[in-house]
Design a protein around this motif. Structure first.
Motif, mmCIF file in Angstrom:
data_model
loop_
_atom_site.group_PDB
_atom_site.id
_atom_site.type_symbol
_atom_site.label_atom_id
_atom_site.label_comp_id
_atom_site.label_asym_id
_atom_site.label_seq_id
_atom_site.Cartn_x
_atom_site.Cartn_y
_atom_site.Cartn_z
ATOM 1 N N UNK A 2 0.863 -1.180 0.000
ATOM 2 C CA UNK A 2 0.000 0.000 0.000
ATOM 3 C C UNK A 2 0.898 1.228 0.000
ATOM 4 N N UNK A 3 0.631 2.126 -0.939
ATOM 5 C CA UNK A 3 1.416 3.358 -1.063
ATOM 6 C C UNK A 3 0.604 4.499 -0.475
ATOM 7 N N UNK A 4 1.207 5.269 0.413
ATOM 8 C CA UNK A 4 0.517 6.404 1.033
ATOM 9 C C UNK A 4 1.364 7.659 0.902
ATOM 10 N N UNK A 5 0.700 8.761 0.591
ATOM 11 C CA UNK A 5 1.348 10.074 0.600
ATOM 12 C C UNK A 5 1.068 10.692 1.960
ATOM 13 N N UNK A 6 2.097 11.180 2.595
ATOM 14 C CA UNK A 6 1.964 11.768 3.933
ATOM 15 C C UNK A 6 2.589 13.146 3.964
ATOM 16 N N UNK A 7 2.365 13.822 5.077
ATOM 17 C CA UNK A 7 2.893 15.173 5.240
ATOM 18 C C UNK A 7 3.503 15.287 6.631
ATOM 19 N N UNK A 8 4.729 15.782 6.682
ATOM 20 C CA UNK A 8 5.417 15.968 7.948
ATOM 21 C C UNK A 8 4.720 17.081 8.725
ATOM 22 N N UNK A 9 4.391 16.811 9.981
ATOM 23 C CA UNK A 9 3.675 17.786 10.799
ATOM 24 C C UNK A 9 4.561 18.970 11.192
ATOM 25 N N UNK A 11 7.510 20.203 9.396
ATOM 26 C CA UNK A 11 8.024 21.054 8.303
ATOM 27 C C UNK A 11 7.053 21.178 7.130
ATOM 28 N N UNK A 12 6.047 20.321 7.084
ATOM 29 C CA UNK A 12 5.056 20.387 6.014
ATOM 30 C C UNK A 12 5.462 19.680 4.726
ATOM 31 N N UNK A 13 6.655 19.086 4.685
ATOM 32 C CA UNK A 13 7.124 18.392 3.480
ATOM 33 C C UNK A 13 6.332 17.101 3.267
ATOM 34 N N UNK A 14 5.994 16.820 1.990
ATOM 35 C CA UNK A 14 5.251 15.602 1.667
ATOM 36 C C UNK A 14 6.224 14.468 1.331
#
Length: 159
Positions: A2-9, A11-14
């Motif tokens: 399963x591939x998921x796109x996430x966001x660092x809380x 710095x906001x980088x995906x």
């Protein structure tokens, strides 16, 4: 997986993460009887070496390695021999590139002499039908083909 796109809380980088279900480890039984964990990376590494300087994409090799891994996991509960894995890799390579197949087989099968190597090679050569090396095939008369005049044991063209 399963591939998921996430966001660092902070710095906001995906970024992307891959999740794979955890299963009981499969063990490979080596020629010497030792055991180690099954590794798709090792299969892929061997295939990459066999396909060096051949026109085969990494994407295709990764797909073949994944297919072999799936087959092994479906056919065997927890243990599989390196012989079975090697045969699966050999057959996969044979289907896409004969040179890669011969390279892999020459290492995997650990040929003891040239005769064993030729025994493996001749079915591939004969299936192409455009090559018949002297002394290796048997023409209609049943005798091995002879080298052209002036070549070979008695008519050597040494300098």
């Amino acid at each position: 997986a399963i591939r998921r796109r996430r966001k660092c809380l902070s710095c906001g980088k995906r970024f992307t993460t891959y999740e794979r279900p955890e299963a009981a480890p499969h063990v490979v039984i080596k020629k010497d009887g030792s055991r180690e964990e099954f590794s798709r990376a090792k299969i892929l590494g061997g295939m990459i070496k066999a396909c060096h300087k051949r026109d085969i994409s990494l994407h295709d090799l990764e797909g073949m390695a994944a297919k072999i891994e799936t087959e092994v996991f479906e056919e065997f509960d927890s243990e599989v021999s390196t012989k079975v894995v090697g045969e699966k890799v050999s057959e996969a390579l044979k289907g896409i590139d004969h040179v890669a197949y011969v390279r892999f087989a020459s290492v995997y099968r650990d040929f003891k002499d040239v005769t064993e190597f030729l025994r493996e090679l001749m079915p591939l050569v004969n299936s192409r039908g455009d090559f018949s090396p002297p002394g290796l095939s048997h023409p209609a008369g049943g005798q091995p083909a002879q080298p052209p005049p002036g070549h070979g044991k008695n008519g050597s063209q040494g300098k």
